[in-house]
Design an enzyme around this catalytic site. Structure first.
Site, PDB file in Angstrom:
ATOM      1  N   LEU A  29      25.911  -1.475 -34.815  1.00 42.26           N
ATOM      2  CA  LEU A  29      25.022   0.103 -34.434  1.00 42.26           C
ATOM      3  C   LEU A  29      26.473   0.997 -33.731  1.00 42.26           C
ATOM      4  O   LEU A  29      27.548   0.350 -34.086  1.00 42.26           O
ATOM      5  CB  LEU A  29      24.020   0.217 -32.712  1.00 42.26           C
ATOM      6  CG  LEU A  29      22.920  -1.247 -33.087  1.00 42.26           C
ATOM      7  CD1 LEU A  29      22.448  -1.300 -31.957  1.00 42.26           C
ATOM      8  CD2 LEU A  29      22.192  -0.474 -34.254  1.00 42.26           C
ATOM      9  N   HIS A  30      25.788   2.254 -34.009  1.00 36.17           N
ATOM     10  CA  HIS A  30      26.896   3.429 -33.907  1.00 36.17           C
ATOM     11  C   HIS A  30      26.170   4.381 -33.177  1.00 36.17           C
ATOM     12  O   HIS A  30      25.043   4.536 -32.397  1.00 36.17           O
ATOM     13  CB  HIS A  30      27.669   3.872 -34.778  1.00 36.17           C
ATOM     14  CG  HIS A  30      26.978   4.111 -36.004  1.00 36.17           C
ATOM     15  ND1 HIS A  30      25.907   5.840 -35.846  1.00 36.17           N
ATOM     16  CD2 HIS A  30      26.299   2.924 -37.617  1.00 36.17           C
ATOM     17  CE1 HIS A  30      25.025   5.569 -36.965  1.00 36.17           C
ATOM     18  NE2 HIS A  30      25.389   4.450 -38.491  1.00 36.17           N
ATOM     19  N   SER A  31      27.270   5.969 -32.911  1.00 38.17           N
ATOM     20  CA  SER A  31      26.986   6.839 -32.255  1.00 38.17           C
ATOM     21  C   SER A  31      24.813   7.374 -32.832  1.00 38.17           C
ATOM     22  O   SER A  31      24.575   7.716 -31.947  1.00 38.17           O
ATOM     23  CB  SER A  31      27.424   8.216 -31.843  1.00 38.17           C
ATOM     24  OG  SER A  31      28.045   8.222 -33.009  1.00 38.17           O
ATOM     25  N   HIS A  33      22.688   6.045 -34.045  1.00 40.43           N
ATOM     26  CA  HIS A  33      21.155   4.936 -33.744  1.00 40.43           C
ATOM     27  C   HIS A  33      21.633   5.379 -32.243  1.00 40.43           C
ATOM     28  O   HIS A  33      19.831   5.391 -31.229  1.00 40.43           O
ATOM     29  CB  HIS A  33      21.948   3.789 -33.544  1.00 40.43           C
ATOM     30  CG  HIS A  33      22.171   2.583 -34.730  1.00 40.43           C
ATOM     31  ND1 HIS A  33      22.950   2.565 -35.817  1.00 40.43           N
ATOM     32  CD2 HIS A  33      20.900   2.263 -36.059  1.00 40.43           C
ATOM     33  CE1 HIS A  33      23.497   1.565 -36.588  1.00 40.43           C
ATOM     34  NE2 HIS A  33      22.265   1.811 -37.145  1.00 40.43           N
ATOM     35  N   GLN A  57      15.413  -5.636 -48.922  1.00 39.85           N
ATOM     36  CA  GLN A  57      16.241  -4.281 -49.211  1.00 39.85           C
ATOM     37  C   GLN A  57      17.785  -5.027 -50.170  1.00 39.85           C
ATOM     38  O   GLN A  57      18.495  -3.759 -50.207  1.00 39.85           O
ATOM     39  CB  GLN A  57      16.005  -3.797 -48.530  1.00 39.85           C
ATOM     40  CG  GLN A  57      17.435  -4.023 -47.232  1.00 39.85           C
ATOM     41  CD  GLN A  57      16.778  -3.253 -46.149  1.00 39.85           C
ATOM     42  OE1 GLN A  57      15.986  -3.359 -44.917  1.00 39.85           O
ATOM     43  NE2 GLN A  57      17.746  -1.882 -46.016  1.00 39.85           N
ATOM     44  N   ILE A 176      24.618  12.273 -37.558  1.00 41.54           N
ATOM     45  CA  ILE A 176      25.492  12.273 -36.996  1.00 41.54           C
ATOM     46  C   ILE A 176      26.968  12.045 -37.158  1.00 41.54           C
ATOM     47  O   ILE A 176      26.714  11.478 -38.313  1.00 41.54           O
ATOM     48  CB  ILE A 176      25.535  11.340 -35.796  1.00 41.54           C
ATOM     49  CG1 ILE A 176      23.939  11.131 -34.666  1.00 41.54           C
ATOM     50  CG2 ILE A 176      26.550  11.636 -34.740  1.00 41.54           C
ATOM     51  CD1 ILE A 176      24.053  12.365 -33.903  1.00 41.54           C
ATOM     52  N   GLU A 184      27.634   9.157 -39.492  1.00 40.82           N
ATOM     53  CA  GLU A 184      28.627   7.633 -38.896  1.00 40.82           C
ATOM     54  C   GLU A 184      27.449   6.344 -39.895  1.00 40.82           C
ATOM     55  O   GLU A 184      26.155   7.183 -40.657  1.00 40.82           O
ATOM     56  CB  GLU A 184      27.058   8.073 -37.694  1.00 40.82           C
ATOM     57  CG  GLU A 184      28.723   8.751 -36.338  1.00 40.82           C
ATOM     58  CD  GLU A 184      29.640   7.616 -36.236  1.00 40.82           C
ATOM     59  OE1 GLU A 184      29.639   6.807 -36.710  1.00 40.82           O
ATOM     60  OE2 GLU A 184      30.270   8.202 -35.294  1.00 40.82           O
ATOM     61  N   SER A 186      27.636   2.427 -40.511  1.00 41.72           N
ATOM     62  CA  SER A 186      27.161   1.288 -40.110  1.00 41.72           C
ATOM     63  C   SER A 186      28.021   0.630 -41.261  1.00 41.72           C
ATOM     64  O   SER A 186      29.306  -0.081 -40.691  1.00 41.72           O
ATOM     65  CB  SER A 186      26.120  -0.313 -40.172  1.00 41.72           C
ATOM     66  OG  SER A 186      25.408   0.218 -39.013  1.00 41.72           O
TER      67      SER A 186
END
Length: 279
Positions: A29-31, A33, A57, A176, A184, A186
């Site tokens: 996760l990052h900003s 998310h 997937q 973002i 942004e 992953s």
């Protein structure tokens, strides 16, 4: 914050909750998310986030380097989600989600899932739609939040809930971007410093098209493709102007006079990056 690793624990945790917002993720996760959680927090009594790297997937149903190398950092992810205000995290393993092996019945996405990203990754959106349908059935959210960076995913999920009459509102959340303009993702974790610098050509090309549209100038789509294809360290997968709802390619002759989305994918080394921008 409660953490559920089984379906039963998730269902028990959701008893007696009022409105529920779901943020489906694959972790790392990052900003971006965090912005999904913020949007969900503003509209719901309870926020549920899922963390599950879904093999369906990926190429060869997960029997590939892309799946094996996908970043997994559960402790850091839980810390981010707790700080962002999530109430319940659902973090199952593969056996919990697909007991006894991969499912026999899948959600098939048809033409909307076989173009663009789907053309390069056959079966990808069938896997996405299948796991999202399972999450919707388990969580029964009022609203679900997806990043606009994955524009085709948003379109696929919207058709999923419309065509199968799933009672959930789909809420796309704006992209973002880092200070350097890169969306942004992953997958950015897998870029070296040099590769990250090379990847910046993608947002630069997209923003250039947006500026030309805003200035009333003709759009040179082939020129944009050529710029990406010739950039150092970059391999172009696709760049198209499409209808934002259907993702059907738009034929433009000079000036663009209707709402549109530019969607693109490139490889930087082994890392596949996607981005899009509204025109």
């Amino acid at each position: 914050m409660q953490v559920a690793t089984t379906k039963k624990a998730l269902i028990d945790a959701l008893l007696h909750h009022k409105s529920v917002g779901l943020v489906p993720t694959m972790g790392a996760l990052h900003s971006g998310h965090a912005s999904l959680v913020k949007a969900a927090r503003a509209e719901n009594d309870t926020v549920v986030a899922s963390i599950f790297v879904n093999p369906l997937q990926f190429e060869a149903l997960g029997d590939c380097d892309d799946y094996r190398n996908y970043p997994r950092q559960l402790d850091a992810d839980l810390a981010l989600l707790e700080e962002a205000g999530v109430d319940i995290v659902f973090a199952p393993d593969v056996e919990e989600m697909y007991p006894g092996g991969l499912p026999l019945v899948w959600a098939r996405t048809g033409s909307i899932g076989t173009k663009l990203e789907g053309a390069s990754r056959p079966g990808h959106f069938d896997g996405v739609a299948t796991v999202v349908a399972k999450l919707f059935n388990l969580v029964r959210p009022d609203r679900a939040y997806f990043g606009q960076k994955d524009a085709q995913q948003v379109a696929v999920i919207r058709r999923l809930v419309a065509d199968l009459d799933i009672p959930v509102e789909i809420r796309p959340v704006p992209i973002i971007r880092s200070a350097d303009g890169l969306a942004e993702s992953s997958r950015n974790q897998r870029l070296s410093a040099d590769q990250r610098a090379q990847a910046l050509v993608l947002p630069q090309v997209l923003s250039g098209l947006q500026r030309r549209k805003a200035a009333g100038e003709a759009l040179d789509i082939q020129g944009a493709r050529d710029t990406l294809a010739s950039a150092d360290g970059v391999r172009l997968d696709h760049l198209e102007i499409v209808d934002p709802a259907t993702l059907e390619p738009l034929e433009i002759d000079g000036l663009l006079t209707q709402p549109a989305l530019v969607v693109a994918a490139i490889f930087v080394g082994p890392v596949r990056l996607i981005d899009n921008i509204e025109l």
